[in-house]
Design an enzyme around this catalytic site. Structure first.
Site, PDB file in Angstrom:
ATOM      1  N   ARG A  15       0.836  -1.192   0.000  1.00 51.23           N
ATOM      2  CA  ARG A  15       0.000   0.000   0.000  1.00 51.23           C
ATOM      3  C   ARG A  15       0.879   1.254   0.000  1.00 51.23           C
ATOM      4  O   ARG A  15       2.074   1.194   0.250  1.00 51.23           O
ATOM      5  CB  ARG A  15      -0.914   0.013   1.238  1.00 51.23           C
ATOM      6  N   LYS A  74       1.908   2.147   7.569  1.00 57.88           N
ATOM      7  CA  LYS A  74       2.268   1.409   8.773  1.00 57.88           C
ATOM      8  C   LYS A  74       3.360   2.134   9.552  1.00 57.88           C
ATOM      9  O   LYS A  74       3.985   3.068   9.065  1.00 57.88           O
ATOM     10  CB  LYS A  74       2.733  -0.010   8.417  1.00 57.88           C
ATOM     11  N   TYR A  93      -1.005   4.364  10.651  1.00 62.58           N
ATOM     12  CA  TYR A  93      -1.384   3.378  11.657  1.00 62.58           C
ATOM     13  C   TYR A  93      -0.182   3.176  12.572  1.00 62.58           C
ATOM     14  O   TYR A  93       0.924   2.904  12.110  1.00 62.58           O
ATOM     15  CB  TYR A  93      -1.744   2.038  11.005  1.00 62.58           C
ATOM     16  N   HIS A  95      -0.607   1.604  16.232  1.00 61.70           N
ATOM     17  CA  HIS A  95      -0.832   0.436  17.086  1.00 61.70           C
ATOM     18  C   HIS A  95       0.222   0.358  18.187  1.00 61.70           C
ATOM     19  O   HIS A  95       0.904  -0.666  18.364  1.00 61.70           O
ATOM     20  CB  HIS A  95      -0.833  -0.849  16.244  1.00 61.70           C
ATOM     21  N   GLU A 117      -5.874   4.504  13.650  1.00 60.31           N
ATOM     22  CA  GLU A 117      -6.803   3.583  14.312  1.00 60.31           C
ATOM     23  C   GLU A 117      -7.514   4.188  15.517  1.00 60.31           C
ATOM     24  O   GLU A 117      -8.491   3.603  16.016  1.00 60.31           O
ATOM     25  CB  GLU A 117      -6.080   2.301  14.728  1.00 60.31           C
ATOM     26  N   SER A 219     -20.570 -12.736  24.698  1.00 61.20           N
ATOM     27  CA  SER A 219     -19.162 -13.070  24.877  1.00 61.20           C
ATOM     28  C   SER A 219     -18.793 -13.114  26.352  1.00 61.20           C
ATOM     29  O   SER A 219     -18.719 -12.085  27.023  1.00 61.20           O
ATOM     30  CB  SER A 219     -18.280 -12.052  24.144  1.00 61.20           C
ATOM     31  N   ASP A 269      -2.090  -6.919  15.699  1.00 66.22           N
ATOM     32  CA  ASP A 269      -1.299  -5.689  15.791  1.00 66.22           C
ATOM     33  C   ASP A 269      -1.616  -4.892  17.045  1.00 66.22           C
ATOM     34  O   ASP A 269      -0.919  -3.922  17.360  1.00 66.22           O
ATOM     35  CB  ASP A 269      -1.450  -4.816  14.531  1.00 66.22           C
ATOM     36  N   MET A 300      -2.574  -7.408   7.037  1.00 68.99           N
ATOM     37  CA  MET A 300      -3.318  -8.239   6.083  1.00 68.99           C
ATOM     38  C   MET A 300      -3.753  -7.484   4.831  1.00 68.99           C
ATOM     39  O   MET A 300      -3.625  -7.987   3.716  1.00 68.99           O
ATOM     40  CB  MET A 300      -4.532  -8.866   6.770  1.00 68.99           C
TER      41      MET A 300
END
Length: 370
Positions: A15, A74, A93, A95, A117, A219, A269, A300
């Site tokens: 990307r 990233k 991003y 993370h 994010e 959950s 991540d 991914m």
């Protein structure tokens, strides 16, 4: 503003942080764009397209050291962090909740780190995380069912079955955007799908849109264990704003699965919600533990860069444009969603989730903007 678009360096990350059209719009407004040579090739954008859009093609060192803002996909590697300078805006991003070394390096560099994010609207939605979550969720199911093939190391199961043969069981933990897209693919393939979430309203929504043709469970540890034990494929799809993902699937649960079963953790991540997961790469995407195949690729969507780059830049460009036009301080003051995206500010952690996850001091951004 001077803006840099570097070439991504993560394993098989194809990307790019901005399309030529985005460059054209920014240069048309008087901004200067540095694009690293070859940055867009993986997404189908040759260097000539960027030059024709008004960008300057530059080296790796120039694209990191010169601009006031870096726009990428990233987190930077250590060599790239070394090129950053104090006060530079890093828009990508990040993370950080599961990445103490990256966090420490960026804190030392005293950059302004805005994480895609954690940009969040007042209604709780994540506008920049959403498109890549859609891609990752669909890929998770697609890849997971492929790994169930015997030639890929799996148990040799067709999840949709055939007449007279049971279908495969797919469990998706988390009913958010990743989860619902994973469910969409697994359901379309004919699997027996179970989705778990702590939000009963979300479960009702998922149940309704799939016309009751799946199982929904609240959950909790008991329900998760029961579902995992009976599953051929488990997909982790949990995200908590800025924080490390909680461990919901224990090693004992994984060990209880049949040999040749598969787990795919999209939350890897953020540390992963499956205890036995660790990050892998597109070059070496899987490993076996307790005879269960684990897939933990942390980028991914990089496998489908043409789709992903367009989807990502559709959402990032308005923020890039605002920062370029107004400056970072004015932009975060004016846009609460963008303010939520601020993780690091000149040597301080300004995202509560990141600070808590790493056990580091937290500062309110408003204190630093006075």
């Amino acid at each position: 503003m001077k803006i840099g678009i570097p070439r991504e360096t993560k394993d098989q990350e194809f990307r790019v942080g901005m399309t030529p059209d985005g460059v054209r719009m920014l240069t048309g407004r008087g901004h200067v764009l540095w694009v690293e040579a070859g940055a867009g090739l993986g997404s189908g954008f040759p260097d000539d397209d960027y030059q024709e859009a008004g960008a300057r093609l530059v080296s790796t060192a120039e694209v990191w050291s010169e601009p006031e803002m870096i726009v990428k996909v990233k987190e930077p590697n250590p060599e790239e962090v070394a090129c950053l300078h104090e006060g530079q805006v890093l828009f990508t991003y990040l993370h950080l909740a599961a990445a103490p070394r990256v966090t420490d390096a960026l804190l030392e560099a005293k950059v302004i780190g805005i994480a895609y994010e954690t940009i969040r609207h007042a209604d709780g939605s994540f506008p920049v995380l959403a498109p890549m979550s859609e891609v990752a969720g669909r890929l998770a199911a697609q890849i997971g069912v492929t790994l169930l093939q015997k030639n890929r190391g799996g148990k040799g199961l067709l999840v949709g079955g055939v007449p007279g043969v049971p279908r495969g069981a797919v469990t998706v933990i988390g009913g958010g955007i990743v989860g619902i897209n994973a469910v969409r693919i697994a359901h379309a393939l004919g699997a027996d799908v179970t989705v778990l979430d702590v939000d009963l309203r979300r479960l009702a929504y998922v149940y309704d849109i799939f016309r009751g043709e799946l199982n929904t469970l609240f959950s909790n540890p008991v329900n998760i264990e029961r579902a995992v034990v009976e599953s051929d494929l488990v997909i982790g799809a949990v995200y908590i704003h800025g924080r490390r993902a909680p461990t919901l699937v224990t090693e004992a649960m994984v060990q209880s699965m049949e040999a040749g079963s598969v787990v795919v953790d999209v939350a890897v991540d953020q540390g992963g919600c499956i205890e036995t997961i660790h990050p892998t790469t597109h070059s070496d995407p899987t490993y076996s533990l307790h005879d269960v195949i684990h897939y933990g690729v942390a980028n991914m969507p990089g496998a489908v860069p043409r789709t992903s780059t367009f989807a990502l830049t559709n959402t990032t460009f308005p923020y890039v444009e605002r920062i370029a036009e107004e400056g970072i301080e004015a932009a975060v003051r004016a846009d609460p969603a963008l303010e939520q995206g601020a993780n690091l500010w000149r040597g301080e952690i300004v995202c509560q989730g990141v600070a808590d996850s790493l056990g580091l001091p937290y500062r309110e951004l408003s204190e630093l903007l006075r």
